[in-house]
Design a protein around this motif. Sequence first.
Motif, PDB file in Angstrom:
ATOM      1  N   ILE A 177      -0.101 -56.202 -15.328  1.00 11.57           N
ATOM      2  CA  ILE A 177      -1.286 -55.360 -15.104  1.00 11.57           C
ATOM      3  C   ILE A 177      -0.964 -54.253 -14.089  1.00 11.57           C
ATOM      4  CG2 ILE A 177      -3.659 -55.317 -14.206  1.00 11.57           C
ATOM      5  CD1 ILE A 177      -3.831 -58.304 -15.155  1.00 11.57           C
ATOM      6  N   MET A 178      -0.331 -54.631 -12.977  1.00 13.12           N
ATOM      7  CA  MET A 178       0.009 -53.627 -11.946  1.00 13.12           C
ATOM      8  C   MET A 178       0.935 -52.566 -12.520  1.00 13.12           C
ATOM      9  SD  MET A 178       0.374 -55.870  -8.406  1.00 13.12           S
ATOM     10  CE  MET A 178       1.852 -56.751  -8.924  1.00 13.12           C
ATOM     11  N   ASP A 179       1.948 -52.999 -13.277  1.00 13.94           N
ATOM     12  CA  ASP A 179       2.892 -52.050 -13.883  1.00 13.94           C
ATOM     13  C   ASP A 179       2.180 -51.126 -14.877  1.00 13.94           C
ATOM     14  OD1 ASP A 179       5.691 -54.425 -14.107  1.00 13.94           O
ATOM     15  OD2 ASP A 179       4.794 -53.359 -12.398  1.00 13.94           O
ATOM     16  N   ALA A 180       1.242 -51.687 -15.640  1.00 12.47           N
ATOM     17  CA  ALA A 180       0.528 -50.884 -16.647  1.00 12.47           C
ATOM     18  C   ALA A 180      -0.390 -49.870 -15.976  1.00 12.47           C
ATOM     19  CB  ALA A 180      -0.272 -51.797 -17.573  1.00 12.47           C
ATOM     20  N   ILE A 181      -0.972 -50.216 -14.845  1.00 13.56           N
ATOM     21  CA  ILE A 181      -1.799 -49.245 -14.105  1.00 13.56           C
ATOM     22  C   ILE A 181      -0.900 -48.128 -13.568  1.00 13.56           C
ATOM     23  CG2 ILE A 181      -3.167 -48.891 -11.992  1.00 13.56           C
ATOM     24  CD1 ILE A 181      -4.342 -51.730 -12.452  1.00 13.56           C
ATOM     25  N   ASP A 182       0.237 -48.533 -12.994  1.00 15.37           N
ATOM     26  CA  ASP A 182       1.158 -47.534 -12.415  1.00 15.37           C
ATOM     27  C   ASP A 182       1.704 -46.575 -13.483  1.00 15.37           C
ATOM     28  OD1 ASP A 182       0.766 -48.728 -10.008  1.00 15.37           O
ATOM     29  OD2 ASP A 182       2.709 -49.735  -9.895  1.00 15.37           O
ATOM     30  N   LEU A 212      -1.130 -57.985 -24.360  1.00 18.99           N
ATOM     31  CA  LEU A 212      -2.565 -58.111 -24.698  1.00 18.99           C
ATOM     32  C   LEU A 212      -3.476 -57.909 -23.488  1.00 18.99           C
ATOM     33  CD1 LEU A 212      -2.755 -61.153 -27.142  1.00 18.99           C
ATOM     34  CD2 LEU A 212      -2.479 -58.733 -27.681  1.00 18.99           C
ATOM     35  N   LEU A 213      -3.098 -58.499 -22.352  1.00 21.90           N
ATOM     36  CA  LEU A 213      -4.012 -58.426 -21.199  1.00 21.90           C
ATOM     37  C   LEU A 213      -4.181 -56.989 -20.699  1.00 21.90           C
ATOM     38  CD1 LEU A 213      -5.838 -60.209 -19.537  1.00 21.90           C
ATOM     39  CD2 LEU A 213      -3.899 -60.789 -18.073  1.00 21.90           C
ATOM     40  N   PRO A 214      -3.086 -56.241 -20.483  1.00 20.02           N
ATOM     41  CA  PRO A 214      -3.265 -54.831 -20.090  1.00 20.02           C
ATOM     42  C   PRO A 214      -4.041 -54.025 -21.135  1.00 20.02           C
ATOM     43  CG  PRO A 214      -1.024 -55.528 -19.594  1.00 20.02           C
ATOM     44  CD  PRO A 214      -1.644 -56.620 -20.398  1.00 20.02           C
ATOM     45  N   ARG A 215      -3.780 -54.290 -22.433  1.00 19.99           N
ATOM     46  CA  ARG A 215      -4.489 -53.524 -23.484  1.00 19.99           C
ATOM     47  C   ARG A 215      -5.994 -53.799 -23.412  1.00 19.99           C
ATOM     48  NH1 ARG A 215      -4.134 -54.380 -29.471  1.00 19.99           N
ATOM     49  NH2 ARG A 215      -2.081 -55.267 -29.160  1.00 19.99           N
ATOM     50  N   ALA A 216      -6.347 -55.060 -23.177  1.00 17.94           N
ATOM     51  CA  ALA A 216      -7.778 -55.400 -23.102  1.00 17.94           C
ATOM     52  C   ALA A 216      -8.428 -54.702 -21.913  1.00 17.94           C
ATOM     53  CB  ALA A 216      -7.935 -56.911 -22.989  1.00 17.94           C
ATOM     54  N   ILE A 217      -7.761 -54.715 -20.770  1.00 16.28           N
ATOM     55  CA  ILE A 217      -8.315 -54.071 -19.567  1.00 16.28           C
ATOM     56  C   ILE A 217      -8.459 -52.571 -19.786  1.00 16.28           C
ATOM     57  CG2 ILE A 217      -7.905 -53.560 -17.116  1.00 16.28           C
ATOM     58  CD1 ILE A 217      -6.360 -56.287 -17.034  1.00 16.28           C
ATOM     59  N   ASP A 218      -7.458 -51.958 -20.416  1.00 14.23           N
ATOM     60  CA  ASP A 218      -7.513 -50.501 -20.672  1.00 14.23           C
ATOM     61  C   ASP A 218      -8.720 -50.153 -21.539  1.00 14.23           C
ATOM     62  OD1 ASP A 218      -6.065 -48.272 -22.921  1.00 14.23           O
ATOM     63  OD2 ASP A 218      -6.453 -47.773 -20.814  1.00 14.23           O
ATOM     64  N   LEU A 219      -8.933 -50.927 -22.599  1.00 11.83           N
ATOM     65  CA  LEU A 219     -10.053 -50.628 -23.514  1.00 11.83           C
ATOM     66  C   LEU A 219     -11.401 -50.903 -22.846  1.00 11.83           C
ATOM     67  CD1 LEU A 219      -8.615 -51.856 -26.925  1.00 11.83           C
ATOM     68  CD2 LEU A 219      -9.021 -49.503 -26.203  1.00 11.83           C
ATOM     69  N   ILE A 220     -11.449 -51.931 -21.991  1.00 10.72           N
ATOM     70  CA  ILE A 220     -12.691 -52.190 -21.242  1.00 10.72           C
ATOM     71  C   ILE A 220     -12.948 -51.036 -20.271  1.00 10.72           C
ATOM     72  CG2 ILE A 220     -13.747 -53.693 -19.482  1.00 10.72           C
ATOM     73  CD1 ILE A 220     -12.309 -56.071 -20.968  1.00 10.72           C
ATOM     74  N   ALA A 221     -11.883 -50.554 -19.632  1.00 12.14           N
ATOM     75  CA  ALA A 221     -12.022 -49.411 -18.693  1.00 12.14           C
ATOM     76  C   ALA A 221     -12.541 -48.176 -19.425  1.00 12.14           C
ATOM     77  CB  ALA A 221     -10.675 -49.109 -18.038  1.00 12.14           C
ATOM     78  N   LYS A 222     -12.181 -48.056 -20.718  1.00  4.36           N
ATOM     79  CA  LYS A 222     -12.621 -46.897 -21.515  1.00  4.36           C
ATOM     80  C   LYS A 222     -13.968 -47.138 -22.190  1.00  4.36           C
ATOM     81  CE  LYS A 222      -7.875 -45.317 -22.379  1.00  4.36           C
ATOM     82  NZ  LYS A 222      -6.688 -45.521 -23.259  1.00  4.36           N
ATOM     83  N   GLY A 223     -14.570 -48.285 -21.877  1.00  2.00           N
ATOM     84  CA  GLY A 223     -15.893 -48.577 -22.452  1.00  2.00           C
ATOM     85  C   GLY A 223     -15.863 -48.818 -23.943  1.00  2.00           C
ATOM     86  N   LYS A 224     -14.723 -49.292 -24.460  1.00  3.69           N
ATOM     87  CA  LYS A 224     -14.576 -49.436 -25.920  1.00  3.69           C
ATOM     88  C   LYS A 224     -14.742 -50.878 -26.405  1.00  3.69           C
ATOM     89  CE  LYS A 224     -11.846 -45.318 -26.679  1.00  3.69           C
ATOM     90  NZ  LYS A 224     -10.893 -44.713 -27.615  1.00  3.69           N
ATOM     91  N   VAL A 225     -15.108 -51.774 -25.489  1.00  4.91           N
ATOM     92  CA  VAL A 225     -15.229 -53.195 -25.859  1.00  4.91           C
ATOM     93  C   VAL A 225     -16.670 -53.640 -25.619  1.00  4.91           C
ATOM     94  CG1 VAL A 225     -14.427 -55.544 -25.377  1.00  4.91           C
ATOM     95  CG2 VAL A 225     -12.827 -53.611 -25.199  1.00  4.91           C
ATOM     96  N   SER A 226     -17.276 -54.216 -26.691  1.00  6.05           N
ATOM     97  CA  SER A 226     -18.640 -54.737 -26.493  1.00  6.05           C
ATOM     98  C   SER A 226     -18.742 -56.113 -27.146  1.00  6.05           C
ATOM     99  CB  SER A 226     -19.652 -53.779 -27.140  1.00  6.05           C
ATOM    100  OG  SER A 226     -19.330 -53.632 -28.522  1.00  6.05           O
TER     101      SER A 226
END
Length: 208
Positions: free
Chosen positions: A18-23, A184-198
């Motif tokens: 997660i940290m690497d994917a944010i960076d 999977l975990l970074p991808r899920a966080i990215d899509l949640i950050a973009k408001g694309k998961v409901s």
Amino acid sequence: MLKIAVCVSGGGTNLQAIMDAIDSGKIADTSIEAVISNKRDAYALERAKSHGIPAVCISPKDYESRAEFNEAFLEKLDSYAVDLVVLAGFLVVLPEEMIRRYRNRIINIHPSLIPSFCGKGFYGLKVHEAVLERGVKVTGATVHFVDEGTDTGPIIFQKAVDVQEDDTPEVLQRRVMEQAEWELLPRAIDLIAKGKVSVADGFVRIEE
Ligand code: GRF
């Protein structure tokens, strides 16, 4: 900005992903406000500290009762005022009040294709031992929202990983981490950050 807290109990390789994917920008617009562990010696806490992220330990051993631990844990979590809680190898039964307060705002990574090899007693290496014991040819990982059950919340992503003839539990765990969990975990966080998961009626919808 999506504010997240990451809860850990072990080595923290999912936290590192997660940290690497944010960076690297693979996760957009997200800040890790805190890393919380129930284990004082969790290497994940070292990973957080070396990344300049507040790293705290709230250990059940420091409290007279489970109720007192639950209260202290929830109070500490609330103090960070996060939007999303990420369970990355967190081996603690969450307080029911937390599930209620963070409804559909807690995600977990589980190292199998739920509903196989999940539920009580299926965590860490035990999952892969059971996979090899059963002789399945395909396993994988699942990211899901957390509800009152164990590994029973709405599924966000799954990814299959081949089991190979001479796999040991350790080798299989590493392949599942490398090929599935850390993606999977970074991808899920990215899509949640973009408001694309409901979530609706227990099912996840994703706008790709
Ligand atoms: C991983 O196998 C993960 O699937 C499971 O717990 C383990 C934790 O790994 N939830 P790490 O602490 O992220 O390295």
